[in-house]
Design a protein around this motif. Sequence first.
Motif, PDB file in Angstrom:
ATOM      1  N   ASP A 133       0.814  -1.217   0.000  1.00 27.65           N
ATOM      2  CA  ASP A 133       0.000   0.000   0.000  1.00 27.65           C
ATOM      3  C   ASP A 133       0.846   1.265   0.000  1.00 27.65           C
ATOM      4  O   ASP A 133       0.411   2.309   0.465  1.00 27.65           O
ATOM      5  N   THR A 134       2.068   1.178  -0.521  1.00 27.67           N
ATOM      6  CA  THR A 134       2.947   2.350  -0.609  1.00 27.67           C
ATOM      7  C   THR A 134       3.193   2.715  -2.067  1.00 27.67           C
ATOM      8  O   THR A 134       2.934   1.915  -2.973  1.00 27.67           O
ATOM      9  N   ALA A 135       3.712   3.908  -2.283  1.00 31.08           N
ATOM     10  CA  ALA A 135       4.018   4.356  -3.641  1.00 31.08           C
ATOM     11  C   ALA A 135       5.033   3.421  -4.303  1.00 31.08           C
ATOM     12  O   ALA A 135       4.940   3.118  -5.498  1.00 31.08           O
ATOM     13  N   ILE A 138       3.374   0.192  -5.722  1.00 36.37           N
ATOM     14  CA  ILE A 138       2.458   0.291  -6.867  1.00 36.37           C
ATOM     15  C   ILE A 138       3.068   1.036  -8.053  1.00 36.37           C
ATOM     16  O   ILE A 138       2.426   1.157  -9.094  1.00 36.37           O
ATOM     17  N   GLN A 216      -0.329   4.824  -0.360  1.00 34.21           N
ATOM     18  CA  GLN A 216      -0.978   4.898  -1.670  1.00 34.21           C
ATOM     19  C   GLN A 216      -2.187   5.833  -1.677  1.00 34.21           C
ATOM     20  O   GLN A 216      -2.500   6.451  -2.698  1.00 34.21           O
ATOM     21  N   VAL A 244       3.788   6.496 -10.586  1.00 34.67           N
ATOM     22  CA  VAL A 244       2.476   5.905 -10.327  1.00 34.67           C
ATOM     23  C   VAL A 244       1.511   6.511 -11.333  1.00 34.67           C
ATOM     24  O   VAL A 244       1.377   7.737 -11.410  1.00 34.67           O
ATOM     25  N   ASP A 248      -3.602   3.091 -11.926  1.00 35.79           N
ATOM     26  CA  ASP A 248      -3.398   2.537 -10.587  1.00 35.79           C
ATOM     27  C   ASP A 248      -4.122   3.369  -9.540  1.00 35.79           C
ATOM     28  O   ASP A 248      -4.605   2.835  -8.537  1.00 35.79           O
ATOM     29  N   ILE A 252      -6.793   2.364  -6.624  1.00 37.91           N
ATOM     30  CA  ILE A 252      -6.611   2.738  -5.211  1.00 37.91           C
ATOM     31  C   ILE A 252      -7.894   3.313  -4.644  1.00 37.91           C
ATOM     32  O   ILE A 252      -8.334   2.939  -3.546  1.00 37.91           O
TER      33      ILE A 252
END
Length: 450
Positions: A133-135, A138, A216, A244, A248, A252
Amino acid sequence: MQADRIKILTESIKRLLRRNATSHLRKIVSKTHAADLSVVFPSLAISNRHKLFEMMDTQQKGILFSELDETSLLTFIEEIQLDEVVEVLEKMAADDVADFIGRLPEEKSAAILEKMRKEGSEEVEGLLRYGDDTAGGIMVPDFIALREDTTATEAIGSLQKEHMDVEMPFYLYVTDEYGKLVGVCSLRQLVVVPPDTPLKDFMSTDVFSVETYTDQEEVAKLVARYDILAVPVVDDTNELVGIVTVDDVIDIFREEATEDFLKLAGVSGEEFVETKSVFKSMRIRLPWLFASCLGGILAFFVIGGFEESLSKFTYLAAFLPVIMGMGGNIGTQSSTIVVRGLALGFLNIRDIWSVVFKELAVGFILGLFYGTLIGLVAQAQYNLVAVAISVGLALVCSMSVAALVGSMMPMLFARINIDPAVATGPFVTTAVDIISVFLYFQIATILMGI
């Protein structure tokens, strides 16, 4: 309309499979987006899944892997050869592969990474180092980045020769000699400037970027706020490591919205996926239902404290459902509005008092309207002014307090770093029920001289 189209598609594919009409089925598969085929896929028998899968091209298979729910994906992966899975993954974007592998059991994911080509597996393993769930988890590691002294002509030539397969070609990121992000320019800017102009002369230095460990949800808010198609991801030294993209970000928002609403209902995203496990669903719901049960027990003791009032005027109990129900409804409305406002960044914790006073005013005005309405019903039914006033005032107080609690609790939870989506629902429902019952009987006791 979309649901009807999917239903027709599902029935058509099943009918053609039963008839073994391979040529017609291939035509439908070739013209249908894999995202739609992924909806049809779980409803097919195992043998028919294999037939449909074999008719897809590699790109469609990749989209299918990304779109299938976790249960269907894990079941199907066990039914096909590992080499076939690897062949599809090697044609997919690295971030999608990382997401796919993250959903598999550890042994299966290790075997797939071992079979993938070294360069591809290293990219994926690099993404798997970051949290899901972090940049960093993803981001896409393929992007367009050129040195700041590159001219517009050289940049266009580079796009045509070296960056033809980049996922998001609309932005060209500019770095210094050490690979640190210093600017960004669009394709439009690139083609309107004189050919020999270096990028540093027309690039925008006001770059919105995030770090690899950024949550994210914060990334999604940034993209939505500034209406950009992609956001660059940098490491601790400001070196560009990925981007990102907006597709995506859409995923999210869908995931976060689903998660928030499930939490508000007192369930979890795990249960949304694991629909087959009765005991797992029971374990997930147990603590939230216990909070409601505890509130019911407290309400029982509150009602028991006014047993004398109820024994003399049994018709007071007739209005309990409407008072508790109306209070619970407006409390849920207020809490839902505030929780979503906080999640989307429309509300700030500093706005707590303006939000609370606004919701309190709304609750009070609605309470006056419905309190008057229910009071008139009580008067018409029992012809007792004291009962009508008691019911009306109780409804005003119940709805006002419910709006107050429903708006204040999410803000307070957010201030002390507790996820308001998790804690607000059970707390608001339980608190409103207890307070509504107490206020109703207290007002009735005073006005009716019990």
